[in-house]
Design an enzyme around this catalytic site. Structure first.
Site, short mmCIF file in Angstrom:
data_model
loop_
_atom_site.label_atom_id
_atom_site.label_comp_id
_atom_site.label_asym_id
_atom_site.label_seq_id
_atom_site.Cartn_x
_atom_site.Cartn_y
_atom_site.Cartn_z
N ASP A 185 13.88 -2.50 -16.01
CA ASP A 185 13.54 -1.31 -15.22
C ASP A 185 14.84 -0.52 -15.06
OD1 ASP A 185 12.35 0.54 -13.51
OD2 ASP A 185 12.31 -0.79 -11.76
N HIS A 205 6.18 -3.57 -6.02
CA HIS A 205 5.31 -2.65 -6.78
C HIS A 205 4.17 -3.50 -7.36
CE1 HIS A 205 4.05 0.84 -8.76
NE2 HIS A 205 5.02 1.04 -9.63
N ARG A 258 -2.18 0.37 -16.09
CA ARG A 258 -2.07 0.73 -14.67
C ARG A 258 -3.41 1.26 -14.14
NH1 ARG A 258 2.44 2.05 -12.05
NH2 ARG A 258 0.96 1.94 -10.33
N CYS A 308 8.33 -0.86 -16.87
CA CYS A 308 7.32 -0.20 -16.03
C CYS A 308 7.29 1.31 -16.24
CB CYS A 308 7.57 -0.52 -14.56
SG CYS A 308 9.22 -0.04 -14.01
N GLN A 357 1.80 -2.41 -10.26
CA GLN A 357 2.49 -2.41 -11.54
C GLN A 357 2.43 -3.79 -12.18
OE1 GLN A 357 4.37 0.18 -13.21
NE2 GLN A 357 4.23 -1.33 -14.83
N ARG A 399 2.63 5.26 -1.52
CA ARG A 399 3.97 5.02 -2.09
C ARG A 399 4.99 5.48 -1.04
NH1 ARG A 399 6.25 6.38 -8.07
NH2 ARG A 399 5.01 4.50 -8.38
N1 CP Z 1 5.62 2.81 -13.25
C1 CP Z 1 5.37 3.73 -12.30
O1 CP Z 1 5.03 3.42 -11.16
O2 CP Z 1 5.55 5.01 -12.71
P1 CP Z 1 5.51 6.31 -11.77
O3 CP Z 1 6.71 6.24 -10.87
O4 CP Z 1 5.58 7.47 -12.72
O5 CP Z 1 4.25 6.28 -10.98
N1 NVA Z 2 12.37 0.61 -9.54
C1 NVA Z 2 11.81 1.91 -9.84
C2 NVA Z 2 10.41 1.77 -10.28
C3 NVA Z 2 9.74 3.05 -10.67
C4 NVA Z 2 8.31 2.85 -11.08
C5 NVA Z 2 11.94 2.80 -8.60
O1 NVA Z 2 11.69 2.30 -7.49
O2 NVA Z 2 12.29 3.96 -8.74
#
Ligand code: CP
Ligand code: NVA
Length: 306
Positions: free
Chosen positions: A220, A126, A288, A260, A129, A99
């Site tokens: 989101d 993502h 997930r 998400c 997801q 990430r």
């Molecule tokens: N949806 C998702 O990726 O959640 P987290 O940021 O908690 O991993």
């Molecule tokens: N768009 C959000 C998604 C989190 C899972 C972010 O990038 O923070």
């Protein structure tokens, strides 16, 4: 193979991964220990709850030892050049799941790592997801021809939804305020894919019109991780883009609500929509884990044929 964008696996590959996700959920013992004796480096440059826990639990179930790494420990590109991080980790682990803030960092890692690199969220997408989200929708309806409307910020989740929806023959409508549209390159790519699957991509700023008769509503957060300094401006700019009960009622009578997570209740979605019987947000979160197992097995070339 790498999984940086959902489109990396192609339409048939996504079908295989979605079928595997459902199969693994129904019968987890089918894949138990399949990656026994391997290990995976799982790296987070940003906070995470779902991704971190679901990846670690899934990896252990598959028999792969997960080595959890934090951004401040590794100092990607600061403490050490990315290509060196990739080549060092390569000597210890069989796969990398990262990430990151910058998608180009994933691309650089993938260029230098011999094993698969999986995107656990970047500024561009993502994909894990969206595999879980498509699997969740498929528990209720066919993806082909499904009308899904995403309301809010044209962010990483939205970009991957465009691609994954197009690959699945869905009609994807994205409603954003002007200036918050999804990435233009991802839109072009999604439209090209949709032209081959019978799906479609529509961008608009009228959320009321966009949500009418949709089979699925998706949103989101308005302020993604790393954008906290813009939070107040975004609250003003996204006024009118909240999914509330009236919005859910304007959609199809059986419409599902997806998010998400994490959700900012009272901003992009109301409490009553989050708690609504047609809110699938916790099924999405569970999926997930199954989706990650499927993606990791697929990327490692170890997915069984059922
Ligand atoms: N949806 C998702 O990726 O959640 P987290 O940021 O908690 O991993
Ligand atoms: N768009 C959000 C998604 C989190 C899972 C972010 O990038 O923070």
């Amino acid at each position: 193979m790498d999984f940086l964008r959902i489109s990396d696996v192609g339409i048939a590959g996504l079908r295989t991964i979605l079928d595997a996700t459902a199969r693994i959920k129904a019968s987890p013992s089918d894949v138990e220990g399949l990656l026994s004796g391997t290990s995976i480096g799982v790296f987070f440059e940003k906070p995470s709850t779902r991704t971190r826990v679901s990846c670690e639990v899934a990896a252990v179930h598959l028999g792969a030892h997960p080595v959890m790494l934090r951004g401040d420990e590794v100092g990607l590109g600061k403490r050490e050049a990315l290509k060196d991080v990739a080549r060092v980790l390569d000597r210890y682990v069989d796969a990398l799941a990262f990430r990151v803030f910058r998608h180009e960092h994933l691309e650089e890692l993938a260029k230098h790592a011999r094993g698969p690199v999986i995107n656990l969220l970047s500024d561009v997408g993502h994909p894990c997801q969206i595999v879980a989200d498509l699997a969740t929708i498929e528990e209720h309806m066919a993806l082909q021809g499904c009308r899904i409307t995403y309301v809010g910020d044209g962010n990483n989740v939205c970009n991957s939804l465009l691609l994954g929806g197009a690959m699945s023959g869905m009609h994807v409508t994205v409603c954003t305020p002007p200036g918050y549209e999804p990435d233009a390159e991802e839109v072009v790519a999604a439209r090209a894919i949709a032209a081959t699957t019978g799906g479609s991509i529509t961008l608009m700023s009228d959320a009321v019109a966009g949500m009418r008769d949709a089979h699925v509503l998706y949103t989101d957060v308005w302020t993604s991780m790393g954008q906290e300094a813009e939070a107040e401006q975004r609250l003003r700019d996204f006024e009118g883009f909240q999914i509330d009960l009236a919005a859910l009622s304007s959609a199809d009578a059986n419409a599902l609500f997806l998010h998400c997570l994490p959700a900012h209740r009272g901003e992009e979605v109301t409490d009553d929509v989050m708690e609504h019987p047609r809110s699938m947000v916790f099924d999405q979160a569970e999926n997930r884990m199954h989706a990650f197992s499927a993606v990791l097995l697929y990327a490692s070339g170890s997915l069984p044929t059922w």
